[in-house]
Design a protein around this motif. Structure first.
Motif, PDB file in Angstrom:
ATOM      1  N   LEU A  89       1.147  -7.424   1.544  1.00  0.00           N
ATOM      2  CA  LEU A  89       1.051  -6.526   0.941  1.00  0.00           C
ATOM      3  C   LEU A  89      -0.625  -5.881   0.265  1.00  0.00           C
ATOM      4  N   GLY A  90      -1.512  -6.471   0.945  1.00  0.00           N
ATOM      5  CA  GLY A  90      -2.719  -6.117   1.050  1.00  0.00           C
ATOM      6  C   GLY A  90      -3.016  -5.518  -0.393  1.00  0.00           C
ATOM      7  N   ALA A  91      -3.324  -4.302  -0.962  1.00  0.00           N
ATOM      8  CA  ALA A  91      -3.796  -4.441  -1.903  1.00  0.00           C
ATOM      9  C   ALA A  91      -2.079  -2.967  -2.450  1.00  0.00           C
ATOM     10  N   GLY A  92      -1.777  -3.331  -2.098  1.00  0.00           N
ATOM     11  CA  GLY A  92      -0.136  -2.978  -2.521  1.00  0.00           C
ATOM     12  C   GLY A  92       0.568  -1.788  -1.583  1.00  0.00           C
ATOM     13  N   LEU A  93       1.820  -1.193  -2.242  1.00  0.00           N
ATOM     14  CA  LEU A  93       2.048  -0.018  -1.642  1.00  0.00           C
ATOM     15  C   LEU A  93       3.520   0.318  -2.740  1.00  0.00           C
ATOM     16  N   PRO A  94       3.986   1.334  -2.519  1.00  0.00           N
ATOM     17  CA  PRO A  94       4.725   2.237  -3.291  1.00  0.00           C
ATOM     18  C   PRO A  94       6.573   0.994  -2.927  1.00  0.00           C
ATOM     19  N   GLU A  95       6.630   0.926  -4.523  1.00  0.00           N
ATOM     20  CA  GLU A  95       8.074  -0.015  -4.620  1.00  0.00           C
ATOM     21  C   GLU A  95       9.014   0.741  -3.886  1.00  0.00           C
ATOM     22  N   LYS A  96       8.908   2.136  -3.457  1.00  0.00           N
ATOM     23  CA  LYS A  96      10.291   2.533  -2.867  1.00  0.00           C
ATOM     24  C   LYS A  96      10.489   1.932  -1.053  1.00  0.00           C
ATOM     25  N   ASP A  97       8.764   1.653  -0.959  1.00  0.00           N
ATOM     26  CA  ASP A  97       8.824   1.118   1.077  1.00  0.00           C
ATOM     27  C   ASP A  97       8.483  -0.415   0.813  1.00  0.00           C
ATOM     28  N   LEU A  98       9.251  -1.398  -0.255  1.00  0.00           N
ATOM     29  CA  LEU A  98       9.639  -2.814   0.321  1.00  0.00           C
ATOM     30  C   LEU A  98      10.436  -3.302   0.751  1.00  0.00           C
ATOM     31  N   ASN A  99      11.757  -2.597   0.274  1.00  0.00           N
ATOM     32  CA  ASN A  99      12.337  -3.014   1.009  1.00  0.00           C
ATOM     33  C   ASN A  99      12.514  -2.820   2.836  1.00  0.00           C
ATOM     34  N   GLN A 100      11.690  -1.813   3.005  1.00  0.00           N
ATOM     35  CA  GLN A 100      11.110  -1.313   4.639  1.00  0.00           C
ATOM     36  C   GLN A 100      10.690  -3.174   4.897  1.00  0.00           C
ATOM     37  N   ARG A 101       9.180  -2.991   3.650  1.00  0.00           N
ATOM     38  CA  ARG A 101       8.276  -4.066   4.545  1.00  0.00           C
ATOM     39  C   ARG A 101       9.029  -5.325   4.596  1.00  0.00           C
ATOM     40  N   ILE A 102      10.402  -5.343   4.090  1.00  0.00           N
ATOM     41  CA  ILE A 102      11.017  -7.533   4.069  1.00  0.00           C
ATOM     42  C   ILE A 102      11.510  -6.330   5.159  1.00  0.00           C
ATOM     43  N   HIS A 103      12.419  -5.669   5.290  1.00  0.00           N
ATOM     44  CA  HIS A 103      13.184  -5.388   7.242  1.00  0.00           C
ATOM     45  C   HIS A 103      12.269  -5.945   7.961  1.00  0.00           C
ATOM     46  N   GLU A 104      11.240  -5.638   7.988  1.00  0.00           N
ATOM     47  CA  GLU A 104      10.215  -5.146   8.963  1.00  0.00           C
ATOM     48  C   GLU A 104      10.112  -6.713   9.424  1.00  0.00           C
ATOM     49  N   ILE A 105       9.344  -7.668   7.901  1.00  0.00           N
ATOM     50  CA  ILE A 105       8.662  -8.617   7.900  1.00  0.00           C
ATOM     51  C   ILE A 105       9.970  -9.979   9.014  1.00  0.00           C
ATOM     52  N   ALA A 106      10.931  -9.273   8.227  1.00  0.00           N
ATOM     53  CA  ALA A 106      12.416 -10.468   8.309  1.00  0.00           C
ATOM     54  C   ALA A 106      12.383 -10.602  10.104  1.00  0.00           C
ATOM     55  N   ALA A 107      12.680  -9.246  10.865  1.00  0.00           N
ATOM     56  CA  ALA A 107      12.512  -9.375  11.758  1.00  0.00           C
ATOM     57  C   ALA A 107      11.826 -10.338  12.641  1.00  0.00           C
ATOM     58  N   GLN A 108      10.515  -9.892  11.977  1.00  0.00           N
ATOM     59  CA  GLN A 108       9.234 -10.496  12.854  1.00  0.00           C
ATOM     60  C   GLN A 108       9.734 -12.585  12.920  1.00  0.00           C
ATOM     61  N   LEU A 109       9.403 -12.898  11.874  1.00  0.00           N
ATOM     62  CA  LEU A 109      10.063 -13.725  11.362  1.00  0.00           C
ATOM     63  C   LEU A 109      11.065 -14.909  12.178  1.00  0.00           C
ATOM     64  N   TYR A 110      13.103 -13.868  11.938  1.00  0.00           N
ATOM     65  CA  TYR A 110      13.609 -14.285  12.453  1.00  0.00           C
ATOM     66  C   TYR A 110      14.482 -13.350  13.103  1.00  0.00           C
TER      67      TYR A 110
END
Length: 158
Positions: A89-110
């Motif tokens: 998240l660094g300094a943060g991001l808009p809440e509306k973008d959180l689900n997309q970030r979760i999908h991206e990180i999950a795809a990288q890890l698993y």
């Protein structure tokens, strides 16, 4: 019939303890009204939690965390993804973008697994890894306590 309930008024220290029990995390940002009470009574509050022999109150200069000594270390995928998301998240991001970030990180890890966004969001909140201000998500200072590493593939050079 509805019976009127007279709930006793909580002292300021009791309000701090109730917040710690419910949220497990406090900071000047998340609880500005109670933060000065916690700072002024830090040792007394920590002693109260210590007497239970279950919780330890950890206080930094900008956060307080109620640690459960009976809590088991989690290796669950949503928790690991939550840690990685919080780090990203660094300094943060808009809440509306959180689900997309979760999908991206999950795809990288698993990459071959499906990870529930709801479970990851729950892990982020339950472990006090993020704070959500009206429409903005930012990591809490606790995130710096954890690291998420992926194992290098066999045969890959370090």
């Amino acid at each position: 019939m509805i019976a009127e309930q007279n709930t006793p008024k909580l002292s300021l220290i009791q309000q701090v303890n109730r917040t710690l029990l419910l949220e497990r995390f406090m900071s000047p940002t998340t609880t500005p009204a109670l933060w000065p009470i916690l700072v002024a009574n830090k040792q007394a509050i920590a002693k109260q939690w210590g007497e239970l022999k279950r919780f330890v109150l950890e206080c930094g200069s900008d956060y307080a965390l109620l640690l459960d000594t009976q809590h088991q270390q989690s290796a669950a995928m949503p928790y690991i993804v939550a840690l990685a998301v919080a780090h990203s998240l660094g300094a943060g991001l808009p809440e509306k973008d959180l689900n997309q970030r979760i999908h991206e990180i999950a795809a990288q890890l698993y990459p071959k697994k499906t990870i529930s966004v709801t479970d990851v969001r729950s892990a982020l909140l339950e472990n006090a890894l993020i704070q959500i201000d009206p429409h903005f998500v930012s990591p809490t200072p606790l995130v710096q306590r954890f690291a998420v590493q992926t194992k290098p593939k066999e045969g890959a050079s370090s």
